[in-house]
Design a protein around this motif. Structure first.
Motif, PDB file in Angstrom:
ATOM      1  N   VAL A   4       1.260  -1.415  -0.261  1.00  0.00           N
ATOM      2  CA  VAL A   4      -0.070  -0.127   0.215  1.00  0.00           C
ATOM      3  C   VAL A   4       0.583   0.975   0.158  1.00  0.00           C
ATOM      4  CG1 VAL A   4      -1.849   1.411   1.359  1.00  0.00           C
ATOM      5  CG2 VAL A   4      -1.848  -1.148   1.059  1.00  0.00           C
ATOM      6  N   ALA A   5       0.490   2.280  -1.049  1.00  0.00           N
ATOM      7  CA  ALA A   5       0.758   3.140  -1.196  1.00  0.00           C
ATOM      8  C   ALA A   5       0.439   4.173  -0.076  1.00  0.00           C
ATOM      9  CB  ALA A   5       1.860   3.520  -2.363  1.00  0.00           C
ATOM     10  N   ALA A   6       0.698   5.461   0.433  1.00  0.00           N
ATOM     11  CA  ALA A   6       0.768   6.360   0.776  1.00  0.00           C
ATOM     12  C   ALA A   6       0.960   7.402   1.113  1.00  0.00           C
ATOM     13  CB  ALA A   6       0.736   6.118   2.259  1.00  0.00           C
ATOM     14  N   VAL A   7       0.040   8.835   0.569  1.00  0.00           N
ATOM     15  CA  VAL A   7       1.018  10.055   0.548  1.00  0.00           C
ATOM     16  C   VAL A   7       0.487  10.699   2.548  1.00  0.00           C
ATOM     17  CG1 VAL A   7       0.523  12.631  -0.493  1.00  0.00           C
ATOM     18  CG2 VAL A   7       0.308  10.127  -1.580  1.00  0.00           C
ATOM     19  N   CYS A   8       1.827  11.174   2.681  1.00  0.00           N
ATOM     20  CA  CYS A   8       2.087  12.138   4.072  1.00  0.00           C
ATOM     21  C   CYS A   8       2.240  13.641   4.100  1.00  0.00           C
ATOM     22  CB  CYS A   8       2.989  11.553   4.918  1.00  0.00           C
ATOM     23  SG  CYS A   8       2.731   9.420   5.436  1.00  0.00           S
ATOM     24  N   ASP A   9       1.818  14.329   5.278  1.00  0.00           N
ATOM     25  CA  ASP A   9       1.696  15.679   4.992  1.00  0.00           C
ATOM     26  C   ASP A   9       3.238  16.027   5.254  1.00  0.00           C
ATOM     27  OD1 ASP A   9      -0.886  16.240   5.099  1.00  0.00           O
ATOM     28  OD2 ASP A   9      -0.599  16.491   6.963  1.00  0.00           O
ATOM     29  N   ASP A  10       4.361  15.818   4.885  1.00  0.00           N
ATOM     30  CA  ASP A  10       5.781  15.456   4.845  1.00  0.00           C
ATOM     31  C   ASP A  10       5.781  15.430   3.281  1.00  0.00           C
ATOM     32  OD1 ASP A  10       6.212  12.958   5.137  1.00  0.00           O
ATOM     33  OD2 ASP A  10       7.350  12.575   6.592  1.00  0.00           O
ATOM     34  N   LEU A  11       5.164  15.403   2.663  1.00  0.00           N
ATOM     35  CA  LEU A  11       5.763  15.093   0.741  1.00  0.00           C
ATOM     36  C   LEU A  11       6.770  13.890   0.779  1.00  0.00           C
ATOM     37  CD1 LEU A  11       6.367  18.502   0.219  1.00  0.00           C
ATOM     38  CD2 LEU A  11       4.120  17.914   0.416  1.00  0.00           C
ATOM     39  N   VAL A  12       6.413  13.075   1.971  1.00  0.00           N
ATOM     40  CA  VAL A  12       7.948  11.444   1.496  1.00  0.00           C
ATOM     41  C   VAL A  12       6.117  10.698   1.119  1.00  0.00           C
ATOM     42  CG1 VAL A  12       8.477  10.161   2.768  1.00  0.00           C
ATOM     43  CG2 VAL A  12       9.252  12.433   2.975  1.00  0.00           C
ATOM     44  N   ILE A  13       6.128   9.815   0.247  1.00  0.00           N
ATOM     45  CA  ILE A  13       5.761   8.817   0.590  1.00  0.00           C
ATOM     46  C   ILE A  13       6.130   7.742   1.008  1.00  0.00           C
ATOM     47  CG2 ILE A  13       4.643   7.359  -2.420  1.00  0.00           C
ATOM     48  CD1 ILE A  13       4.814   9.713  -3.466  1.00  0.00           C
ATOM     49  N   ARG A  14       5.310   7.286   1.158  1.00  0.00           N
ATOM     50  CA  ARG A  14       5.609   5.630   2.208  1.00  0.00           C
ATOM     51  C   ARG A  14       5.243   4.349   0.970  1.00  0.00           C
ATOM     52  NH1 ARG A  14       6.098   9.758   5.082  1.00  0.00           N
ATOM     53  NH2 ARG A  14       7.873  10.320   7.078  1.00  0.00           N
ATOM     54  N   LEU A  15       5.818   3.462   1.519  1.00  0.00           N
ATOM     55  CA  LEU A  15       5.372   1.696   0.643  1.00  0.00           C
ATOM     56  C   LEU A  15       5.624   1.292   2.471  1.00  0.00           C
ATOM     57  CD1 LEU A  15       4.079   0.488  -2.036  1.00  0.00           C
ATOM     58  CD2 LEU A  15       7.031  -0.436  -1.919  1.00  0.00           C
ATOM     59  N   TYR A  16       4.048   0.551   2.140  1.00  0.00           N
ATOM     60  CA  TYR A  16       3.599  -0.316   3.527  1.00  0.00           C
ATOM     61  C   TYR A  16       3.677  -1.587   2.838  1.00  0.00           C
ATOM     62  CZ  TYR A  16       2.871   3.659   6.527  1.00  0.00           C
ATOM     63  OH  TYR A  16       2.730   5.009   6.621  1.00  0.00           O
ATOM     64  N   ASN A  17       4.413  -2.961   3.941  1.00  0.00           N
ATOM     65  CA  ASN A  17       4.082  -4.656   3.410  1.00  0.00           C
ATOM     66  C   ASN A  17       3.046  -5.014   4.044  1.00  0.00           C
ATOM     67  OD1 ASN A  17       4.446  -7.209   3.427  1.00  0.00           O
ATOM     68  ND2 ASN A  17       6.306  -7.162   2.072  1.00  0.00           N
ATOM     69  N   VAL A  18       2.038  -4.742   4.125  1.00  0.00           N
ATOM     70  CA  VAL A  18       1.094  -5.621   3.535  1.00  0.00           C
ATOM     71  C   VAL A  18       0.904  -6.577   4.962  1.00  0.00           C
ATOM     72  CG1 VAL A  18      -1.782  -6.013   3.628  1.00  0.00           C
ATOM     73  CG2 VAL A  18      -0.436  -4.433   2.846  1.00  0.00           C
ATOM     74  N   GLU A  19       1.774  -7.596   4.683  1.00  0.00           N
ATOM     75  CA  GLU A  19       1.904  -8.597   5.370  1.00  0.00           C
ATOM     76  C   GLU A  19       2.811  -8.404   6.959  1.00  0.00           C
ATOM     77  OE1 GLU A  19       2.365  -9.555   1.901  1.00  0.00           O
ATOM     78  OE2 GLU A  19       0.533 -10.055   1.126  1.00  0.00           O
ATOM     79  N   MET A  20       4.017  -7.705   5.974  1.00  0.00           N
ATOM     80  CA  MET A  20       5.017  -7.257   7.702  1.00  0.00           C
ATOM     81  C   MET A  20       4.267  -6.434   8.084  1.00  0.00           C
ATOM     82  SD  MET A  20       8.345  -7.651   5.284  1.00  0.00           S
ATOM     83  CE  MET A  20       8.851  -7.071   6.167  1.00  0.00           C
ATOM     84  N   GLN A  21       3.545  -5.349   8.205  1.00  0.00           N
ATOM     85  CA  GLN A  21       2.329  -4.117   8.335  1.00  0.00           C
ATOM     86  C   GLN A  21       3.711  -3.377   9.161  1.00  0.00           C
ATOM     87  OE1 GLN A  21      -0.112  -5.854  11.786  1.00  0.00           O
ATOM     88  NE2 GLN A  21      -0.886  -6.497  11.005  1.00  0.00           N
ATOM     89  N   ARG A  22       4.346  -2.934   8.193  1.00  0.00           N
ATOM     90  CA  ARG A  22       5.581  -1.884   7.852  1.00  0.00           C
ATOM     91  C   ARG A  22       5.814  -0.757   6.829  1.00  0.00           C
ATOM     92  NH1 ARG A  22      11.672  -3.024   7.612  1.00  0.00           N
ATOM     93  NH2 ARG A  22      11.521  -4.994   6.549  1.00  0.00           N
ATOM     94  N   ILE A  23       6.211  -0.001   7.312  1.00  0.00           N
ATOM     95  CA  ILE A  23       7.302   0.226   5.919  1.00  0.00           C
ATOM     96  C   ILE A  23       8.767   0.175   5.688  1.00  0.00           C
ATOM     97  CG2 ILE A  23       8.010   2.815   5.558  1.00  0.00           C
ATOM     98  CD1 ILE A  23       6.646   3.938   8.029  1.00  0.00           C
ATOM     99  N   VAL A  24       8.948  -0.137   4.740  1.00  0.00           N
ATOM    100  CA  VAL A  24       9.108  -0.429   3.783  1.00  0.00           C
ATOM    101  C   VAL A  24      10.024   0.018   2.802  1.00  0.00           C
ATOM    102  CG1 VAL A  24       8.730  -3.241   3.461  1.00  0.00           C
ATOM    103  CG2 VAL A  24       8.339  -2.188   2.143  1.00  0.00           C
ATOM    104  N   ARG A  25       9.670   1.218   2.178  1.00  0.00           N
ATOM    105  CA  ARG A  25      10.592   2.350   1.692  1.00  0.00           C
ATOM    106  C   ARG A  25      10.255   3.609   1.738  1.00  0.00           C
ATOM    107  NH1 ARG A  25      12.915  -1.697   0.682  1.00  0.00           N
ATOM    108  NH2 ARG A  25      12.987  -3.324  -1.546  1.00  0.00           N
ATOM    109  N   ARG A  26      10.449   4.276   1.248  1.00  0.00           N
ATOM    110  CA  ARG A  26      10.213   5.478   1.225  1.00  0.00           C
ATOM    111  C   ARG A  26      10.628   6.596   0.284  1.00  0.00           C
ATOM    112  NH1 ARG A  26      11.494   4.450   6.727  1.00  0.00           N
ATOM    113  NH2 ARG A  26       9.898   5.642   7.871  1.00  0.00           N
ATOM    114  N   PHE A  27       9.943   7.692  -0.234  1.00  0.00           N
ATOM    115  CA  PHE A  27      10.044   8.045  -1.886  1.00  0.00           C
ATOM    116  C   PHE A  27       9.615   9.455  -1.196  1.00  0.00           C
ATOM    117  CE2 PHE A  27       8.408   3.570  -2.475  1.00  0.00           C
ATOM    118  CZ  PHE A  27       9.531   3.483  -3.554  1.00  0.00           C
ATOM    119  N   PRO A  28      10.914  10.681  -0.394  1.00  0.00           N
ATOM    120  CA  PRO A  28      11.226  11.855  -0.766  1.00  0.00           C
ATOM    121  C   PRO A  28      11.534  12.569  -2.173  1.00  0.00           C
ATOM    122  CG  PRO A  28      12.976  11.180  -0.185  1.00  0.00           C
ATOM    123  CD  PRO A  28      12.003   9.607  -0.428  1.00  0.00           C
ATOM    124  N   GLY A  29      10.524  14.080  -1.995  1.00  0.00           N
ATOM    125  CA  GLY A  29      11.162  14.688  -3.763  1.00  0.00           C
ATOM    126  C   GLY A  29      10.459  15.607  -3.605  1.00  0.00           C
TER     127      GLY A  29
END
Length: 83
Positions: A4-29
């Motif tokens: 699941v990809a989520a857009v956050c107020d800090d302008l960083v996109i976070r990629l969550y692994n659903v099975e692991m229930q944690r953030i696995v990637r961050r995409f700032p820019g």
């Protein structure tokens, strides 16, 4: 794997692994509000659009920005074509 990809107020996109229930990637820019994100059909890329007049293409496995372009106007949304 399911992501699941989520857009956050800090302008960083976070990629969550659903099975692991944690953030696995961050995409700032982006410099201003992110208006749309989408996965490529093969799940390798994440594409984002912003009111900073850019569209950015992110490589998910490496977490790297692989391409971007700037338009004349802000991008509100986009679609992938199968061709």
């Amino acid at each position: 794997m399911s992501f699941v990809a989520a857009v956050c107020d800090d302008l960083v996109i976070r990629l969550y692994n659903v099975e692991m229930q944690r953030i696995v990637r961050r995409f700032p820019g982006h410099k201003t509000k992110i208006t749309d994100i989408a996965f490529s059909e093969d799940g390798r890329w994440l594409v984002s659009a912003s009111t900073d007049k850019t569209v950015k293409v992110w490589d998910i496995p490496s977490s790297r920005l692989i391409d971007w372009f700037q338009g004349e106007f802000s991008f509100l949304f986009f679609f992938f074509s199968k061709s």
